[in-house]
Structure formats: C-alpha cells, structure tokens
Design a protein around this motif. Structure first.
Motif, PDB file in Angstrom:
ATOM      1  N   ILE A  12       3.392   8.076   1.089  1.00  0.00           N
ATOM      2  CA  ILE A  12       3.713   7.201   0.282  1.00  0.00           C
ATOM      3  C   ILE A  12       2.365   6.271   0.088  1.00  0.00           C
ATOM      4  O   ILE A  12       1.359   6.474   0.846  1.00  0.00           O
ATOM      5  N   ASP A  13       2.512   5.494  -0.777  1.00  0.00           N
ATOM      6  CA  ASP A  13       1.288   4.575  -1.290  1.00  0.00           C
ATOM      7  C   ASP A  13       1.707   3.441  -1.003  1.00  0.00           C
ATOM      8  O   ASP A  13       2.829   2.832  -1.242  1.00  0.00           O
ATOM      9  N   GLY A  14       0.644   2.412  -0.736  1.00  0.00           N
ATOM     10  CA  GLY A  14       1.027   1.016  -0.689  1.00  0.00           C
ATOM     11  C   GLY A  14       1.685   0.627   0.942  1.00  0.00           C
ATOM     12  O   GLY A  14       2.250   1.442   1.315  1.00  0.00           O
ATOM     13  N   ASP A  15       1.702  -0.741   0.958  1.00  0.00           N
ATOM     14  CA  ASP A  15       2.016  -1.388   2.329  1.00  0.00           C
ATOM     15  C   ASP A  15       3.430  -1.155   2.375  1.00  0.00           C
ATOM     16  O   ASP A  15       4.073  -1.523   1.399  1.00  0.00           O
ATOM     17  N   THR A  16       4.211  -0.787   3.722  1.00  0.00           N
ATOM     18  CA  THR A  16       5.361  -0.763   3.722  1.00  0.00           C
ATOM     19  C   THR A  16       6.104  -2.272   3.667  1.00  0.00           C
ATOM     20  O   THR A  16       5.383  -3.180   4.378  1.00  0.00           O
ATOM     21  N   LEU A  17       7.091  -2.477   3.229  1.00  0.00           N
ATOM     22  CA  LEU A  17       7.818  -3.577   3.180  1.00  0.00           C
ATOM     23  C   LEU A  17       9.177  -3.653   4.196  1.00  0.00           C
ATOM     24  O   LEU A  17       9.497  -4.682   4.244  1.00  0.00           O
ATOM     25  N   VAL A  74       8.416  -0.036  -4.660  1.00  0.00           N
ATOM     26  CA  VAL A  74       8.764   1.275  -4.865  1.00  0.00           C
ATOM     27  C   VAL A  74       9.659   1.567  -3.692  1.00  0.00           C
ATOM     28  O   VAL A  74       9.412   1.408  -2.846  1.00  0.00           O
ATOM     29  N   GLY A  75      10.653   2.465  -4.036  1.00  0.00           N
ATOM     30  CA  GLY A  75      11.709   2.687  -3.359  1.00  0.00           C
ATOM     31  C   GLY A  75      11.302   4.117  -2.926  1.00  0.00           C
ATOM     32  O   GLY A  75      11.039   4.998  -3.798  1.00  0.00           O
ATOM     33  N   VAL A  79      12.363   3.778   2.807  1.00  0.00           N
ATOM     34  CA  VAL A  79      11.314   2.917   3.140  1.00  0.00           C
ATOM     35  C   VAL A  79      10.788   2.290   2.027  1.00  0.00           C
ATOM     36  O   VAL A  79      10.690   2.946   1.012  1.00  0.00           O
ATOM     37  N   GLN A  80      10.767   0.928   1.698  1.00  0.00           N
ATOM     38  CA  GLN A  80      10.395   0.416   0.634  1.00  0.00           C
ATOM     39  C   GLN A  80       8.641  -0.027   0.773  1.00  0.00           C
ATOM     40  O   GLN A  80       8.340  -0.342   1.662  1.00  0.00           O
ATOM     41  N   THR A  81       7.804  -0.013  -0.192  1.00  0.00           N
ATOM     42  CA  THR A  81       6.659  -0.044  -0.415  1.00  0.00           C
ATOM     43  C   THR A  81       6.092  -1.021  -1.456  1.00  0.00           C
ATOM     44  O   THR A  81       6.865  -1.072  -2.809  1.00  0.00           O
TER      45      THR A  81
END
Ligand code: FAD
Length: 494
Positions: free
Chosen positions: A297-302, A273-274, A242-244
C-alpha cells in the motif's frame, strides 16, 4: 396465502442494504407504507463495499438524487472500470471497462472484426476501441453527450449509508436504535410477527426485510432459508482491509492486483484510498495476508487492519414467508467485480415490482427467488472465469483455481468463445458481450476463428473500418480533462 394487507414494513439492519431499501421504499412506495428501520450501535456495519457499477446511476435517478450532492456527501470519485494486474500469468495487465467496444453487426460482435485485423496485423489492442478504457488509461474523465461515457463511482460506504439515512428520514422512515434479541413467529403460518429489542420494545410488521449482514438474523437464524455454498468455485473466504491517506490524485478505475493466494483492491476516493486483500485461508494465514497487504500500500494508514470472514454462496430462498433478505444476509459472491451493492439495488427494485400489497403469497416469492437465482448465478460464473482461466505457475492457489471443475454453464461459454469468439447474452443478465470479451481476452483466451461475415470486407476496408472507430475516440479523449481536475470543478462546495 396471507390476505392481510401489507402496510407496515420493518427493515432490520442499517448498513448499505438497510438504508438503500429504506430510501427506495420510502421514495417509491412510501405514501402507502409505514417504514421502520432498526439498527444497533453495538453491532457495526461491515465498513467496506466502496466500488460500484453503472446501474447505480439508474437507482439514483429513480430516487431523484442529484449526482453532485451524492458525490460531495460520499467523497466519491468516478469509476470507468477495473484494472486487473497479474491475473493471467503474474506479469500482465488488462482493463475491464464499462464502455462499449468497437462496432458490431447483427451477426457477430466487434471481437470478430478485431480478430481478423489481429491476424492481418492491422488491429490495435482490443481496448483501444473503447473510449472508457482509453480514458481510464489516460486518467481522464468528463460527462460527454456524444459519445456518452458509461461510468460508476468509488464511494465511502459509511458516508453513503449516512446520506441515505438523511434522505429516508426526511421521507418519514422511522429509525429505532436497539439490538434485536428475539423474533416472534405466528404459530400457525410461521410468518414473522414482531422483533423484540434488548430494551423489551416490540416492533410489529407485515413484511420484514433482513439487512442484518452475514448473520442473516431473520432469514437464516429464524426462518432457516438455507445456504448454497459456492466455495468450491470461489474459494476465497477472508479479507483484510485498511484505509490509507491518498498520496496522489485519484485515478478513475479500481485496481485489482492478484497475489499468491488472492487479490488486492485499491479504491481511490477524493482524499483517501480503500485497500484490502481478499484471500483463501487454505493458502494464506491471516498474518501472511496482512503482511502482504501492508507491504503493498502507499501512504499512511488511517485505520487498523479489519479482518473479515465470509463464505461465498447465496441463500436458497432470498424471500421466505414474509421476509426478504437483501445485502450480505442474502449471500455474497465475491467483491471482485463490485456486484454486491448492485444486487441490493436489484433486490429492492424486484421487491417493488412484486410488492405484496394484498398479502403475502407464494407466487410472488417464488418469482422473486427464481429471478434472483438466475441473475446471481450468471454473475457467479463471470467471477469464476477470472480465477479459472489463468496460467500462473507460482502457487497452489492458482493451480487449484485452474484445475477445479467449473459450472457447466461457464464451461460452455468458454468453449463457445474459444472456438469462434461467440457470446450470447441471456435475459436480464448483468454482464454482456463487452464485459465477457474483455475478460476472456484479458485472461488469455484468443478465439480460434472469427465469423465469416467479416470476410465480406477486404483487408483495406477492414483497416478503414477499424481506424474509423478509433478516430472519434482519440478526439473525445483529447478534449477530456484529467479526472481529478474534473472532480475538483464538479464537486465544489460553493
Ligand atoms: P452490514 O454492513 O453488515 O450491516 C448490517 C446491519 O445490521 C448493521 O447496521 C447492524 O447494526 C445491523 N444488525 C445486525 N445484527 C443486529 C441486531 N441483532 N440488532 C439490530 N441490528 C443488527 N460490495 C460492492 O458493491 N462493492 C465492493 O467493492 C465491495 N467490496 C467488499 C469487500 C469485502 C471484503 C466484503 C466482505 C464485502 C464487499 N462488498 C462490496 C459487499 C458490501 O460491503 C455489502 O454488500 C454492503 O456493505 C451491504 O452490507 P449489509 O448492509 O448487508 O450488511
């Protein structure tokens, strides 16, 4: 032997492997070849594969690719190594950096000097004698002339393929969009003669490069080259990615964090981030793995979680008849040390060295397969080392990895290091003494003794020797900017 000249090369597949092959062949042999690449919009590329290792710089140099253009196009950051977290006992950390560590002598590596210093209480951590490792810890980066900094990149894989496509098309590579549905072989020789697309179009060729990913459409489904299965030693068989959005400035190293039944990667690009979790489906369900990844993971998923299945191993023949497999169609070890793109690069350069201009012959393909096999096996052993040498008590997966039988070649290397800190680099193998030593020490193998040549130094001399290595590292580090500041300056668009 087929004595007809090889003029027309057909590359099946347009992922990282296909476009790297197209770029290199068109640049380095292009004038004499007619190169066509076929890819299907219906079948997506794997979409991961974003951490690289230093030899990629050589590939780009050969192709005349300017670093800043490449970094801008692929949102790249610099990579100085990989940080392994929780691999040894669940509460540990070490970095495998790309740099040289300390100073060695003809009889033995630096670890012998360090080992005695450790007994005497005058050595710092092994990594403190390596500029790249210290720079990674300090989040710093710069291109230095002296000492030279050894590095690689984190890249956006999709953008990299696009960048190489533009590069290749400018050099005359023809791209055909379409799904390959049939492969025609010569009745007599068994060589591939043409690919037939869903549209009915026929694409003839003299040499075919299979870059169709895990499906191995040409090399396996058509030529049945066979697969050597390594899942006994490398049992992970699945991944979720997942990318974030980035929540902080990119760090100059990959993070590899061990979980109960696998490990998680974090690959920082310039603005995203990958992330992914590689796991063994015997010990983690898809749901457990996805949850474990999303909780860490940190940050919203893209993107939505992407699920990938694989079987570790390699093709029994990477080159069969008039077909050469590159990339995932050639095999897959494991993404742990970011070696797949490197193996694509090695395969391409080896193919160029052995290019069958005057016709396909068995000597060329056998040599290609022999060299590829040796190279891939030594990488395989290095990866197994990370899993096997562990003290984790918290899961069946880690117990399996510790208890499994390992290749004799690896068992011998571990024993040699355990006994006397010795390591011998063989032929062209990718990972050398610094890499093996960083990982063996990081995983908890402390050599029982050191080479007697070290005793020629008094304790004071040894201390001065060790301190003198650290002084220029500290000086270089003080002068280096933070990694993200360096990128901002270096990758400016105007
Ligand atoms: P793909 O990307 O799968 O491309 C296949 C191509 O073939 C596509 O263009 C598709 O359209 C085409 N195709 C397939 N069938 C047909 C058909 N019938 N007709 C026409 N076209 C067809 N490597 C690294 O070096 N570093 C990493 O950090 C790393 N991480 C990874 C993590 C995971 C979980 C995995 C699975 C792999 C990772 N890799 C990594 C490996 C890396 O992703 C691959 O080596 C690289 O992307 C090359 O893939 P490929 O081009 O061989 O295949």
């Amino acid at each position: 032997m087929n004595t007809s000249q090889v003029k027309k090369v057909v590359i099946a597949g347009g992922g990282t492997a296909g476009w790297m092959a197209a770029a290199a062949l068109s640049k380095l042999l292009g004038k004499n070849l007619d190169i066509t690449l076929v890819e299907s919009d219906e079948i997506s590329t794997i979409g991961v594969g974003e951490a690289t290792i230093p030899p990629l710089l050589t590939f780009h140099k050969l192709l005349g690719i300017k670093e800043q253009d490449f970094m801008l196009a692929t949102q790249a950051t610099f990579k100085l190594g990989i940080e392994f977290e929780n691999w040894r006992n669940g509460q540990d950390k070490y970095i495998h950096s790309f740099g040289a560590v300390g100073r060695d002598c003809w009889a033995c590596g630096f670890q012998h000097f360090w080992r005695k210093g450790h007994d005497l209480g005058i050595s710092g951590d092994y990594g403190q004698y390596c500029l790249e490792l210290e720079a990674a810890k300090a989040n710093k980066f710069a291109h230095l002339k002296q000492p030279v900094v050894r590095y690689a990149y984190h890249i956006n894989a999709t953008l990299y393929a696009k960048f190489l496509r533009q590069f290749s098309e400018k050099l005359g590579v023809k791209r055909i969009e379409g799904k390959i549905e049939k492969i025609e072989n010569n009745d007599h020789s068994g060589m591939i003669e043409s690919l037939e697309l869903a549209s009915g179009q026929q694409i003839q060729g003299d040499l075919f490069i299979d870059c169709t990913g895990f499906r191995g459409l040409l090399i396996e489904q058509n030529l049945h080259a066979g697969y050597e299965d390594w899942s006994h030693w490398l049992p992970c068989d699945s991944a979720v990615a997942v990318q974030t959005k980035a929540t902080s400035d990119p760090i100059p190293y990959t993070r590899s964090i061990a979980h109960k039944a696998g490990w998680q990667w974090r690959i920082p690009l310039q603005s995203r981030v990958g992330n992914g979790l590689v796991y063994c489906s015997r010990y983690y369900s898809e749901q457990q793995a996805t949850q474990s990844l999303l909780e860490n993971i940190d940050g919203d998923t893209l993107t939505d979680p992407l699920h990938i299945k694989f079987r570790t191993g390699q093709r029994r023949k990477h080159w069969s008849k008039n077909c050469v497999a590159l990339g995932l169609s050639a095999g897959f070890i494991e993404p742990l040390e970011s070696t797949s793109i490197h193996l694509i690069q090695r395969g391409i350069l080896r193919l160029i060295q052995l290019f069958p201009t005057n016709g396909i012959n068995a000597a060329d393909s056998e040599e290609f397969n022999r060299q590829t096999n040796l190279e891939t096996q030594s990488i395989r052993d290095f990866i197994i080392l990370h899993y096997h040498v562990n003290e984790r008590q918290d899961s069946r997966f880690w117990r399996y990895c510790r208890d499994m039988s390992i290749p004799d070649t690896l068992a011998h290397r571990i024993e040699l290091f355990k006994e006397g800190g010795r390591f011998f680099h063989e032929g062209d193998e990718l990972f050398g003494e610094f890499s093996w030593t960083q990982v063996m020490l990081g995983q908890g193998i402390m050599p029982r003794s050191y080479h007697p040549i070290v005793d020629l130094m008094s304790a004071n001399e040894l201390k001065a020797f060790l301190d003198n290595i650290r002084t220029p590292i500290k000086q270089a580090l003080d002068a280096m900017p933070l990694h993200h500041q360096y990128i901002q300056r270096y990758c400016k668009t105007d």
